[in-house]
Every structure is written in C-alpha cells, then in structure tokens.
Design a protein around this motif. Structure first.
Motif, PDB file in Angstrom:
ATOM      1  N   PRO A  18      -4.102   3.749  -8.206  1.00 33.18           N
ATOM      2  CA  PRO A  18      -3.507   4.951  -7.608  1.00 33.18           C
ATOM      3  C   PRO A  18      -4.244   5.332  -6.330  1.00 33.18           C
ATOM      4  N   ALA A  19      -3.538   6.005  -5.463  1.00 29.38           N
ATOM      5  CA  ALA A  19      -4.156   6.470  -4.215  1.00 29.38           C
ATOM      6  C   ALA A  19      -5.021   7.699  -4.503  1.00 29.38           C
ATOM      7  N   LYS A  20      -6.243   7.682  -4.032  1.00 32.84           N
ATOM      8  CA  LYS A  20      -7.147   8.825  -4.188  1.00 32.84           C
ATOM      9  C   LYS A  20      -7.036   9.691  -2.941  1.00 32.84           C
ATOM     10  N   VAL A  21      -6.675  10.964  -3.144  1.00 30.99           N
ATOM     11  CA  VAL A  21      -6.322  11.821  -1.997  1.00 30.99           C
ATOM     12  C   VAL A  21      -6.926  13.210  -2.150  1.00 30.99           C
ATOM     13  N   VAL A  22      -7.017  13.883  -0.998  1.00 30.94           N
ATOM     14  CA  VAL A  22      -7.308  15.308  -0.942  1.00 30.94           C
ATOM     15  C   VAL A  22      -5.970  16.023  -0.765  1.00 30.94           C
ATOM     16  N   VAL A  23      -5.766  17.043  -1.596  1.00 27.14           N
ATOM     17  CA  VAL A  23      -4.447  17.687  -1.631  1.00 27.14           C
ATOM     18  C   VAL A  23      -4.545  19.095  -1.057  1.00 27.14           C
ATOM     19  N   ALA A  24      -3.606  19.397  -0.175  1.00 25.23           N
ATOM     20  CA  ALA A  24      -3.477  20.761   0.338  1.00 25.23           C
ATOM     21  C   ALA A  24      -2.534  21.524  -0.586  1.00 25.23           C
ATOM     22  N   THR A  30       0.843  -1.196   0.000  1.00 24.28           N
ATOM     23  CA  THR A  30       0.000   0.000   0.000  1.00 24.28           C
ATOM     24  C   THR A  30       0.875   1.242   0.000  1.00 24.28           C
ATOM     25  N   TYR A  31       0.333   2.331  -0.512  1.00 27.68           N
ATOM     26  CA  TYR A  31       1.051   3.601  -0.473  1.00 27.68           C
ATOM     27  C   TYR A  31       0.036   4.735  -0.427  1.00 27.68           C
ATOM     28  N   GLY A  32       0.540   5.873   0.026  1.00 32.31           N
ATOM     29  CA  GLY A  32      -0.328   7.046   0.171  1.00 32.31           C
ATOM     30  C   GLY A  32      -0.697   7.258   1.626  1.00 32.31           C
ATOM     31  N   ALA A  33      -0.186   8.350   2.190  1.00 32.63           N
ATOM     32  CA  ALA A  33      -0.500   8.662   3.591  1.00 32.63           C
ATOM     33  C   ALA A  33      -0.530  10.171   3.759  1.00 32.63           C
ATOM     34  N   ALA A  34      -1.326  10.630   4.710  1.00 32.35           N
ATOM     35  CA  ALA A  34      -1.411  12.064   4.965  1.00 32.35           C
ATOM     36  C   ALA A  34      -0.035  12.613   5.343  1.00 32.35           C
ATOM     37  N   GLY A  35       0.295  13.748   4.748  1.00 38.87           N
ATOM     38  CA  GLY A  35       1.589  14.365   4.995  1.00 38.87           C
ATOM     39  C   GLY A  35       2.606  14.076   3.919  1.00 38.87           C
ATOM     40  N   ILE A  76      -0.411  15.799   0.604  1.00 36.44           N
ATOM     41  CA  ILE A  76      -1.618  15.005   0.834  1.00 36.44           C
ATOM     42  C   ILE A  76      -2.223  15.396   2.178  1.00 36.44           C
ATOM     43  N   LEU A  77      -3.456  15.840   2.116  1.00 42.19           N
ATOM     44  CA  LEU A  77      -4.161  16.237   3.331  1.00 42.19           C
ATOM     45  C   LEU A  77      -4.949  15.074   3.915  1.00 42.19           C
ATOM     46  N   GLU A  78      -5.549  14.283   3.044  1.00 39.39           N
ATOM     47  CA  GLU A  78      -6.360  13.134   3.487  1.00 39.39           C
ATOM     48  C   GLU A  78      -6.352  12.070   2.411  1.00 39.39           C
ATOM     49  N   VAL A  79      -6.325  10.812   2.833  1.00 36.55           N
ATOM     50  CA  VAL A  79      -6.355   9.683   1.891  1.00 36.55           C
ATOM     51  C   VAL A  79      -7.775   9.128   1.869  1.00 36.55           C
ATOM     52  N   VAL A  80      -8.412   9.191   0.706  1.00 33.94           N
ATOM     53  CA  VAL A  80      -9.766   8.660   0.557  1.00 33.94           C
ATOM     54  C   VAL A  80      -9.718   7.164   0.264  1.00 33.94           C
ATOM     55  N   GLU A  81      -8.840   6.760  -0.644  1.00 33.91           N
ATOM     56  CA  GLU A  81      -8.621   5.343  -0.953  1.00 33.91           C
ATOM     57  C   GLU A  81      -7.110   5.092  -1.030  1.00 33.91           C
ATOM     58  N   VAL A  82      -6.681   4.081  -0.322  1.00 32.94           N
ATOM     59  CA  VAL A  82      -5.251   3.735  -0.318  1.00 32.94           C
ATOM     60  C   VAL A  82      -4.843   3.217  -1.693  1.00 32.94           C
ATOM     61  N   GLY A  83      -3.629   3.555  -2.111  1.00 33.99           N
ATOM     62  CA  GLY A  83      -3.091   3.036  -3.371  1.00 33.99           C
ATOM     63  C   GLY A  83      -2.431   1.677  -3.161  1.00 33.99           C
ATOM     64  N   TYR A  84      -2.465   0.858  -4.209  1.00 28.82           N
ATOM     65  CA  TYR A  84      -1.852  -0.476  -4.146  1.00 28.82           C
ATOM     66  C   TYR A  84      -0.939  -0.672  -5.349  1.00 28.82           C
ATOM     67  N   ARG A  85       0.208  -1.316  -5.099  1.00 34.95           N
ATOM     68  CA  ARG A  85       1.118  -1.673  -6.187  1.00 34.95           C
ATOM     69  C   ARG A  85       1.699  -3.058  -5.914  1.00 34.95           C
ATOM     70  N   LEU A  86       2.069  -3.700  -7.006  1.00 31.15           N
ATOM     71  CA  LEU A  86       2.701  -5.011  -6.938  1.00 31.15           C
ATOM     72  C   LEU A  86       4.018  -4.922  -7.702  1.00 31.15           C
ATOM     73  N   GLY A  87       5.110  -4.748  -6.965  1.00 32.74           N
ATOM     74  CA  GLY A  87       6.383  -4.526  -7.628  1.00 32.74           C
ATOM     75  C   GLY A  87       6.348  -3.228  -8.412  1.00 32.74           C
TER      76      GLY A  87
END
Length: 214
Positions: A204-210, A158-163, A187-198
């Motif tokens: 992609p991570a869906k986020v709210v951006v400051a 998983t990837y994508g975290a606030a800050g 990134i202000l808030e993560v709406v959906e976590v992103g996932y990758r395999l290698g």
C-alpha cells in the motif's frame, strides 16, 4: 362342326381394351378435380413431406443434447459405457478450465514475489532521484532506467500521488494533518509509493493525509 356366331359391334358401340381402360381412368381423374392428384396419405404433396422431413446441418449442430439423448441410439450393452464416457469428457473439460485458471494465479504470484524483492531497490532509486543523484547520462541513471523497465514489463504499476482522494483500502495514512478548507481526506504527501500487480496489491502507498480542520 357347330358354327359359332359372333355378333359384330354396332357402329355406335366401342370395344374397350387396355388403351381404352387407361383413357377412361384418365377421364375419371380429370372429372374428380385437381385436389385428387399428387396427394400424399395425409392430404399433402410429396414435396411438402420431403421439406418437412429435411434438416439442415445448422439444425443438427445447433440442437442441444443431454448426455442421455446423445447415446440414446446406442445398443443396450454400450449405453452405460457411452454415458460414462460423456460424463468423463465433461469432467475433463472442467478440470482443464480450473487448471488454466490456477496456472494464471500462480504466474501472477511468481511475478509478484519477484517484484516484491525489487521494491526496496526501487525505493532507494526514488530517494536518490529526490536528492538529485540521478543525473542525466550517469551510470546510476542508466541502471535505474533498466530496472524500472524490467518491473514495468512484469506488469507492476505504481499508485498514490499528492492530491488524490484518500482511500483506506489502498493507502496507509502515517500522519493526518488538519488543513483549513479541506472537506474530505486528501493525500498531502506520498512517503512511499504503492505498488500493485494486476489485482494483487504488493504494497500500500504510505501517505500523509490532509483532513478537515475542526
């Protein structure tokens, strides 16, 4: 019957026989000096010639040969056949390498397809956890842990975290919030976590951006 007179040698004279000839040759050799002994046809000793011609196993194995050089000593009627065989071996080695690389790609794709099918279930578990439904010791919590363990063993991350700094290559901005004091998009808030395999991005991570305030 006629008598033949044989002259006896004087005391100072010597009669040279076979042994005398060998002794004389030895004396002449010593007079010629050490440079005349033990020399080869080119003025080098036999030991030097042997050392120059001697090759070690490392020299032979380390010598690079082209296909033509490798079959140069073959009979004329076999030369073309051996050369074709060498080229066929090289083509087969390249084929095996490409096949192995393609095999790894297909394995990664198959794992990615399985993981993608599990992403909606993982999202539901994340929402349940935010609402406090995954209490310790409950059956739902046990199921969530097992499912997340299976996904982790597949190599999914998983990837994508606030800050985190916003990266349009990895994050999908669903909203931009002007925020005083912000110098670069974060990134202000993560709406959906992103996932990758290698190297494969599953989602992609869906986020709210400051963003910087105007």
């Amino acid at each position: 019957m006629a008598n033949k007179d044989f002259e006896e040698p004087d005391n100072g004279d010597e009669v040279l026989g076979d042994e005398g000839s060998e002794a004389s040759a030895a004396e002449q050799s010593e007079a010629a000096g050490p440079h005349s002994q033990g020399t080869g046809s080119q003025g080098t000793s036999p030991q030097d010639d042997a050392d120059a011609d001697e090759l070690t196993i490392e020299d032979i194995l380390g010598a690079a040969q082209s296909d033509e050089a490798a079959v140069a000593d073959a009979p004329a009627q076999e030369y073309d056949l051996l050369l074709d065989l060498k080229r066929l071996q090289a083509e087969y080695a390249n084929y095996r390498r490409r096949t192995e690389e393609q095999r790894e790609v297909e394995i990664a794709r198959a794992k990615g397809a399985v993981a993608k099918g599990l992403l909606p279930v993982l999202d539901d578990l994340d929402r349940a956890e935010k609402h406090g439904d995954l209490t310790e010791g409950s059956a739902l919590t046990a199921i969530a842990e097992k499912l997340r363990g299976v996904v982790a063993r597949l190599g999914v991350e998983t990837y994508g975290a606030a800050g985190d700094a916003f990266d349009p290559q990895q994050h999908e901005a669903i909203f931009q919030a002007p925020t005083p004091g912000t110098e670069s998009p974060v990134i202000l808030e993560v709406v959906e976590v992103g996932y990758r395999l290698g190297a494969i991005e599953l989602r992609p991570a869906k986020v709210v951006v400051a963003v910087p305030a105007e």
